[in-house]
Design a protein around this motif. Structure first.
Motif, PDB file in Angstrom:
ATOM      1  N   ARG A  24       0.832  -1.201   0.000  1.00 16.79           N
ATOM      2  CA  ARG A  24       0.000   0.000   0.000  1.00 16.79           C
ATOM      3  C   ARG A  24       0.868   1.253   0.000  1.00 16.79           C
ATOM      4  O   ARG A  24       1.884   1.316   0.686  1.00 16.79           O
ATOM      5  CB  ARG A  24      -0.928   0.020   1.215  1.00 16.79           C
ATOM      6  N   LEU A  25       0.422   2.270  -0.752  1.00 19.84           N
ATOM      7  CA  LEU A  25       1.100   3.555  -0.756  1.00 19.84           C
ATOM      8  C   LEU A  25       0.538   4.413   0.372  1.00 19.84           C
ATOM      9  O   LEU A  25      -0.666   4.392   0.647  1.00 19.84           O
ATOM     10  CB  LEU A  25       0.920   4.256  -2.094  1.00 19.84           C
ATOM     11  N   ALA A  26       1.411   5.195   1.002  1.00 23.99           N
ATOM     12  CA  ALA A  26       0.993   5.998   2.144  1.00 23.99           C
ATOM     13  C   ALA A  26       1.644   7.376   2.090  1.00 23.99           C
ATOM     14  O   ALA A  26       2.671   7.576   1.435  1.00 23.99           O
ATOM     15  CB  ALA A  26       1.360   5.297   3.448  1.00 23.99           C
ATOM     16  N   THR A  27       1.023   8.318   2.787  1.00 22.86           N
ATOM     17  CA  THR A  27       1.543   9.673   2.912  1.00 22.86           C
ATOM     18  C   THR A  27       1.885   9.940   4.366  1.00 22.86           C
ATOM     19  O   THR A  27       1.114   9.591   5.270  1.00 22.86           O
ATOM     20  CB  THR A  27       0.512  10.705   2.433  1.00 22.86           C
ATOM     21  N   VAL A  28       3.023  10.565   4.601  1.00 24.49           N
ATOM     22  CA  VAL A  28       3.507  10.813   5.956  1.00 24.49           C
ATOM     23  C   VAL A  28       3.056  12.184   6.448  1.00 24.49           C
ATOM     24  O   VAL A  28       3.078  13.169   5.697  1.00 24.49           O
ATOM     25  CB  VAL A  28       5.048  10.751   5.998  1.00 24.49           C
ATOM     26  N   SER A  29       2.649  12.243   7.694  1.00 27.64           N
ATOM     27  CA  SER A  29       2.449  13.523   8.378  1.00 27.64           C
ATOM     28  C   SER A  29       3.128  13.436   9.739  1.00 27.64           C
ATOM     29  O   SER A  29       3.179  12.367  10.347  1.00 27.64           O
ATOM     30  CB  SER A  29       0.960  13.847   8.543  1.00 27.64           C
ATOM     31  N   PHE A  78      -3.259   6.004   4.637  1.00 32.81           N
ATOM     32  CA  PHE A  78      -3.370   5.148   3.457  1.00 32.81           C
ATOM     33  C   PHE A  78      -4.806   4.678   3.292  1.00 32.81           C
ATOM     34  O   PHE A  78      -5.654   4.853   4.188  1.00 32.81           O
ATOM     35  CB  PHE A  78      -2.430   3.943   3.570  1.00 32.81           C
ATOM     36  N   ASP A  79      -5.073   4.111   2.143  1.00 34.63           N
ATOM     37  CA  ASP A  79      -6.390   3.563   1.857  1.00 34.63           C
ATOM     38  C   ASP A  79      -6.397   2.086   2.228  1.00 34.63           C
ATOM     39  O   ASP A  79      -5.644   1.297   1.662  1.00 34.63           O
ATOM     40  CB  ASP A  79      -6.717   3.726   0.373  1.00 34.63           C
ATOM     41  N   ASN A  80      -7.232   1.716   3.191  1.00 36.30           N
ATOM     42  CA  ASN A  80      -7.327   0.339   3.654  1.00 36.30           C
ATOM     43  C   ASN A  80      -8.586  -0.303   3.073  1.00 36.30           C
ATOM     44  O   ASN A  80      -9.636  -0.324   3.695  1.00 36.30           O
ATOM     45  CB  ASN A  80      -7.351   0.288   5.184  1.00 36.30           C
ATOM     46  N   ASP A  81      -8.465  -0.749   1.818  1.00 36.68           N
ATOM     47  CA  ASP A  81      -9.598  -1.382   1.131  1.00 36.68           C
ATOM     48  C   ASP A  81     -10.832  -0.485   1.118  1.00 36.68           C
ATOM     49  O   ASP A  81     -11.947  -0.902   1.441  1.00 36.68           O
ATOM     50  CB  ASP A  81      -9.937  -2.734   1.782  1.00 36.68           C
TER      51      ASP A  81
END
Length: 220
Positions: A24-29, A78-81
């Motif tokens: 999964r692709l994710a964005t950090v904050s 991230f998008d979890n399904d």
């Protein structure tokens, strides 16, 4: 070869992108930093609800000058399904405003990285997925205030991980607590050092990034 560090440059760059385990692709904050007092400069990372006695968490052999240091938590979205999700990926205690030239596993007394096998590490255990930074002088106070810590961690999650809770005990001991992105288990802590060998930071890695399998070897 022992475990190698995650990409901490990406994890501690706000709005950077990374790949989680499973692809999964994710964005950090990044959370708001919270200053932690280290009156002895002996750093401990542990489950704040850990038992003491023979399993009392021990400080790492890498020490810092006594003082106050900011703790920042990296959160990945991230998008979890089809459902938006956010988890904590790592936490950093910053000691010096200097680039990290190399990373090494944080070790306790009598631990030797040459004894580690492929992707193994010396780490700490957490039974419920909760973790904290605390000075070595404040470890014994953890067991006295568990209810307060539970409430603070629940509020932290409810506030979308915006600011990790700073808990101050009756004798002035301080704890910065947060939770791991993968729940219970064994996790490594890394020491970042500058070109001159000074400690730049400690990073608690929750092993959420895509990388080869890892094996913990218990607490330090």
């Amino acid at each position: 070869m022992p475990l190698t560090p995650s990409d901490f440059t990406a994890l501690f760059t706000d709005q950077s992108h990374c790949t989680l385990r499973g692809g999964r692709l994710a964005t950090v904050s990044l959370s708001e930093p919270v200053d932690l007092a280290l009156p002895t400069g002996r750093v401990v990372v542990c489950d704040p609800f850990t038992g003491l006695g023979p399993f009392r968490p021990r400080p790492y052999t890498a020490t810092v000058r006594p003082g106050r240091y900011p703790v920042t938590v990296a959160v990945v979205s991230f998008d979890n399904d089809g459902t938006p999700a956010r988890v904590t990926a790592a936490a950093r205690l910053s000691v010096a405003d200097a680039p990290v030239a190399r990373w090494e596993l944080a070790l306790g007394e009598h631990e030797d990285v040459t004894e580690l096998g492929e992707n193994e590490f010396f780490g700490y255990e957490t039974d419920y997925g909760d973790v904290c930074f605390v000075d070595g002088s404040g470890v014994d106070a953890l067991a006295d205030h568990e209810d307060r810590l539970v409430e603070d961690l629940r509020a932290y999650v409810a506030a979308d991980f915006a600011r990790p809770p700073l808990w101050v005990g009756s004798d002035g001991e301080e704890v910065v607590a947060f939770n791991t992105g993968r729940g219970s288990g064994s996790y490594p802590v890394w020491v970042g050092r500058t070109d001159s060998g000074d400690v730049a930071c400690f990073v608690a890695d929750f092993l959420v990034l895509e990388k080869p399998g890892t094996v913990g070897t218990g607490t330090h």
